[in-house]
Design an enzyme around this catalytic site. Structure first.
Site: not given
Ligand code: NI
Length: 161
Positions: A46, A51, A89-90, A131-132, A135
């Site tokens: 995701g 991000q 998380c990226l 999670h997204e 963000h």
């Molecule tokens: Ni993330």
């Protein structure tokens, strides 16, 4: 399409609320394509627009590796149950932490043609949606970690979203 630089924790863009998308422009389509490419290149499941430094309410999710979901202006309609498990998380590379999320999530969003759709998810999809969406409100999972953030090697890395 092109990959974009993934912003990492400490970058203030990750702490800002995102704005609703009002129309699909060529730039928005390009952004969505770039987000998908960036997510796949980073082996994530995701990615949210902030991000890659864009404060718009757009997320992409792909828990299966073959079926991307694009969610524009997503909202959670219903949650139930609980699941507790590792999350990554990226934007927080090399780390993982335990987070409790709903076991089931129902959300509504718009697709790339601004058609409204509903989506239901359990397990990883439910976790990824929550999670997204966090963000988009300027929140990272590290705020919700139970216990310590742990350092993980690339091989051990959890699904990153
Ligand atoms: Ni993330």
């Amino acid at each position: 399409m092109a990959t974009r630089t993934i912003r990492e924790i400490g970058d203030s863009v990750l702490n800002k609320p995102c704005k609703e998308v009002t129309e699909i422009t060529p730039r928005i389509r390009e952004l969505i394509g770039d987000m998908l490419e960036t997510m796949y290149e980073a082996n994530g499941v995701g990615l949210a627009a902030p991000q890659v430094g864009i404060l718009k309410r757009i997320v992409v999710i792909d828990c299966t590796g073959e079926d991307p979901i694009v969610m524009i202006n997503p909202r959670i309609l219903e949650v139930s149950g609980e699941q507790t498990g590792p999350e990554g998380c990226l934007s927080v590379p090399g780390k993982s932490g335990t987070v409790t999320r709903p076991a089931y999530v129902k959300a509504v969003a718009y697709n790339e043609d601004m058609e409204q759709f509903e989506i239901e998810g359990t397990e990883l999809l439910a976790r990824a949606i929550c999670h997204e969406l966090d963000h988009l409100d300027g929140h990272l999972y590290v705020e919700k970690v139970e216990g310590e953030l742990v350092t993980v090697t690339e091989e051990e890395e959890e699904e990153e979203v």
